[in-house]
Design a protein around this motif. Structure first.
Motif, PDB file in Angstrom:
ATOM      1  N   GLY A   1       0.785  -1.232   0.000  1.00 12.01           N
ATOM      2  CA  GLY A   1       0.000   0.000   0.000  1.00 12.01           C
ATOM      3  C   GLY A   1       0.811   1.273   0.000  1.00 12.01           C
ATOM      4  O   GLY A   1       0.255   2.363   0.106  1.00 12.01           O
ATOM      5  N   GLY A   2       2.133   1.152  -0.098  1.00 12.59           N
ATOM      6  CA  GLY A   2       2.979   2.333  -0.107  1.00 12.59           C
ATOM      7  C   GLY A   2       3.733   2.507   1.195  1.00 12.59           C
ATOM      8  O   GLY A   2       3.568   1.740   2.133  1.00 12.59           O
ATOM      9  N   ARG A   3       4.574   3.526   1.257  1.00 21.30           N
ATOM     10  CA  ARG A   3       5.460   3.695   2.405  1.00 21.30           C
ATOM     11  C   ARG A   3       5.213   5.032   3.106  1.00 21.30           C
ATOM     12  O   ARG A   3       4.787   6.009   2.491  1.00 21.30           O
ATOM     13  CB  ARG A   3       6.923   3.598   1.981  1.00 21.30           C
TER      14      ARG A   3
ATOM     15  N   ALA B   1       1.148   1.856  20.010  1.00 23.15           N
ATOM     16  CA  ALA B   1       2.304   1.894  19.116  1.00 23.15           C
ATOM     17  C   ALA B   1       2.835   0.491  18.847  1.00 23.15           C
ATOM     18  O   ALA B   1       2.540  -0.457  19.582  1.00 23.15           O
ATOM     19  CB  ALA B   1       3.403   2.764  19.720  1.00 23.15           C
ATOM     20  N   MET B   2       3.638   0.358  17.783  1.00 22.97           N
ATOM     21  CA  MET B   2       4.218  -0.938  17.433  1.00 22.97           C
ATOM     22  C   MET B   2       5.718  -0.824  17.227  1.00 22.97           C
ATOM     23  O   MET B   2       6.190  -0.018  16.410  1.00 22.97           O
ATOM     24  CB  MET B   2       3.586  -1.495  16.153  1.00 22.97           C
ATOM     25  N   ALA B   3       6.483  -1.621  17.975  1.00 21.33           N
ATOM     26  CA  ALA B   3       7.892  -1.880  17.683  1.00 21.33           C
ATOM     27  C   ALA B   3       7.970  -3.279  17.089  1.00 21.33           C
ATOM     28  O   ALA B   3       6.992  -4.043  17.131  1.00 21.33           O
ATOM     29  CB  ALA B   3       8.736  -1.770  18.947  1.00 21.33           C
TER      30      ALA B   3
ATOM     31  N   ALA C   1       7.776  -2.235   8.106  1.00 22.23           N
ATOM     32  CA  ALA C   1       7.888  -1.036   8.937  1.00 22.23           C
ATOM     33  C   ALA C   1       7.687   0.232   8.114  1.00 22.23           C
ATOM     34  O   ALA C   1       7.067   1.197   8.581  1.00 22.23           O
ATOM     35  CB  ALA C   1       9.247  -1.007   9.633  1.00 22.23           C
ATOM     36  N   ALA C   2       8.193   0.228   6.890  1.00 17.40           N
ATOM     37  CA  ALA C   2       8.033   1.393   6.025  1.00 17.40           C
ATOM     38  C   ALA C   2       6.564   1.636   5.698  1.00 17.40           C
ATOM     39  O   ALA C   2       6.137   2.779   5.509  1.00 17.40           O
ATOM     40  CB  ALA C   2       8.832   1.205   4.742  1.00 17.40           C
ATOM     41  N   ALA C   3       5.768   0.562   5.661  1.00 19.27           N
ATOM     42  CA  ALA C   3       4.378   0.656   5.239  1.00 19.27           C
ATOM     43  C   ALA C   3       3.397   0.804   6.404  1.00 19.27           C
ATOM     44  O   ALA C   3       2.190   0.815   6.189  1.00 19.27           O
ATOM     45  CB  ALA C   3       4.004  -0.580   4.417  1.00 19.27           C
ATOM     46  N   THR C   4       3.907   0.926   7.641  1.00 15.76           N
ATOM     47  CA  THR C   4       3.049   0.950   8.823  1.00 15.76           C
ATOM     48  C   THR C   4       3.292   2.239   9.607  1.00 15.76           C
ATOM     49  O   THR C   4       4.406   2.512  10.029  1.00 15.76           O
ATOM     50  CB  THR C   4       3.328  -0.270   9.723  1.00 15.76           C
ATOM     51  N   GLN C   5       2.229   3.015   9.832  1.00 18.64           N
ATOM     52  CA  GLN C   5       2.412   4.370  10.359  1.00 18.64           C
ATOM     53  C   GLN C   5       2.814   4.402  11.828  1.00 18.64           C
ATOM     54  O   GLN C   5       3.608   5.250  12.230  1.00 18.64           O
ATOM     55  CB  GLN C   5       1.136   5.181  10.154  1.00 18.64           C
TER      56      GLN C   5
END
Length: 492
Positions: free
Chosen positions: A176-178, A389-391, A408-412
């Motif tokens: 879906g993009g970064r 939040a997500m690590a 990680a790039a695709a998850t805000q």
């Protein structure tokens, strides 16, 4: 604007003609340009025409970097093979081959068994690897929490790698993009008995290696030899560490509430002194997380956490087993320090209760267990909706690492990704980057912007140097896993 676009189209036509002439010399089997565009469109590249340009010219321009030797809709899985490397004990790498010569790479989670992946081979042979979600639903039932999900996740990684290569785009684009071009890393650092020595290592992490987030091992192993620091630890042979798993009743295999190991005031003072030395070395600007406390119960978790509150740790990780949601909520409500868990949880379904009940402040999936790239993004997206939040936990090979980078790039709501092999000099050399950027620059992973799939390929020479002695083969044939012998449906 239209004049500029027309020039782009005309330039592209000339470039395409030159490329096609060269391709015609190299092979007579390549699909024609029209045929490729038709197949690509049917395979999912549905694009509107660009400001008056024909659909053919639009597709020609927007898919100019798509691999012309791949017809995605005609892809079929033909094989799965394995090579096991000596990474964090052992890490199996799988390779899924296709009828068009392109392949995808995946990583069975560190400490996992390659057979978790090989048993799935018969379920996916002959299938189109670009149908990632369909194939995931076919194999999903064969995963479980912890390392048992390693096979399903390895296959899912390899499918996204294949799909990206087939369409000529990075995996993050397929998700879906970064949101970002670089991914923040946290450096996991094993503990030292001497806090000054450990503090020096942590300082090198920031000043030399450039990390802006750190994590340390912090727990009863640091004070186990101090007189009157712990209660009941001598009963457990090997209580210093959680990895004593020699049998099902060993310390490391016993759930935290059932050991009745307790921390005394002297033990808490010793641990506080340890953290104080580390904080003095790295300062308070750097987020500092902590892990590996030992198998003690909820009451001692709270006592321990309160003793750590003044040091403003980024999170306390896995203090009680992840499935005890209500205990996690009790611990989180009692502490000012954020709490964190999730590295052993499989699928979004396993995270929902923790998220819905606000039982932890940070979720911490390991993509090699949680379900792969798409499922982990779904976990992150669900947590984001609930303000959590997500690590991301990661101790695998560079293949799994790069799968995490794309996710990680695709998850805000992403915070930071673990780099577990900072001190292993050959770790990065296991692969070569297929794009223009290095894997890591000063504590940040570079998101591949100009490389398809996961953006890495294997360095065969280095892989062979680090094959595990109990599995010395390098992607040997696996015909014994070709045949499916069971009826997999879960309902009647």
């Amino acid at each position: 604007m239209k004049t500029i676009l027309q020039e782009v189209i005309e330039n592209h036509k000339r470039e395409e003609e030159t490329k096609n002439n060269q391709i015609a010399k190299d092979t007579q089997k390549e699909n024609s340009r029209r045929d490729f565009f038709r197949k690509a469109a049917l395979g999912g590249i549905g694009l509107g025409a660009m400001m008056g340009a024909s659909m053919e010219d639009t597709l020609a321009h927007t898919t100019s970097k798509v691999n012309r030797f791949s017809a995605p809709t005609d892809l079929k899985i033909t094989d799965m093979r394995v090579a096991v490397i000596k990474n964090v004990g052992r890490t199996p790498i799988i390779r899924i081959d296709t009828n068009q010569g392109i392949y995808g790479l995946g990583d069975v989670r560190d400490g996992g068994d390659e057979r978790y992946a090989l048993m799935l081979k018969s379920r996916i042979l002959g299938e189109n690897p670009c149908n990632v979600e369909k194939l995931f639903k076919i194999i999903r039932q064969f995963g479980h929490h912890g390392r048992q999900a390693g096979g399903v996740c390895a296959v899912e990684m390899a499918l996204w790698d294949l799909c990206g290569k087939a369409y000529g785009v990075p995996a993050w684009q397929l998700l879906g993009g970064r949101y970002r071009d670089t991914v923040r890393l946290y450096a996991d650092t094993p503990g030292f008995d001497d806090p000054k020595e450990f503090a020096a290592v942590m300082k090198e992490r920031t000043e030399v290696q450039g990390f802006t987030w750190l994590k340390m091992d912090l727990g009863i192993h640091l004070v186990a030899d101090q007189k009157d620091a712990l209660n009941n630890s001598k009963f457990w042979n090997g209580a210093k560490g959680q990895y004593d798993t020699r049998d099902y009743m060993s310390y490391g295999s016993t759930l935290h509430p059932f050991t009745h190991v307790q921390i005394n005031e002297k033990g808490l003072e010793g641990l506080a002194e340890y953290v104080d030395n580390v904080r003095n070395a790295v300062g308070y600007e750097i987020p500092l997380s902590a892990d590996h406390f030992g198998h003690f119960d909820i009451n001692n978790s709270i006592r321990f956490g309160k003793a750590m509150d003044k040091y403003r740790l980024a999170w306390l990780e896995d203090m009680v087993p992840w499935m005890y949601t209500d205990q996690w909520r009790t611990v989180s409500d009692a502490l000012e320090t954020p709490t964190c868990t999730g590295e052993d949880i499989y699928l979004l379904k396993g995270f929902k209760d923790l998220i819905d009940k606000r039982a932890v402040d940070v979720i911490h999936p390991d993509l090699g267990t949680s379900g792969g790239l798409l499922e982990t993004k779904k976990i992150g997206d669900y947590a984001e909706e609930q303000g959590v939040a997500m690590a991301m936990h990661m101790a695998g090979s560079p293949i799994c690492f790069m799968a995490n980078v794309h996710c990680a790039a695709a998850t805000q709501n992403f915070l930071s990704l673990e780099h577990h092999s900072v001190d292993t000099p050959w770790w990065e050399k296991l692969v070569t980057m297929t794009g223009s950027q290095p894997m890591i620059t000063k504590g940040f992973a570079n998101v591949p912007l100009d490389a398809p799939g996961l953006g890495v390929d294997l360095n065969e020479e280095v892989i062979r140097e680090h094959l595990h002695p109990d599995a010395p083969g390098y992607f040997e044939p696996t015909p014994e896993w070709d045949e499916k012998r069971s009826w997999d449906r879960l309902w009647s």
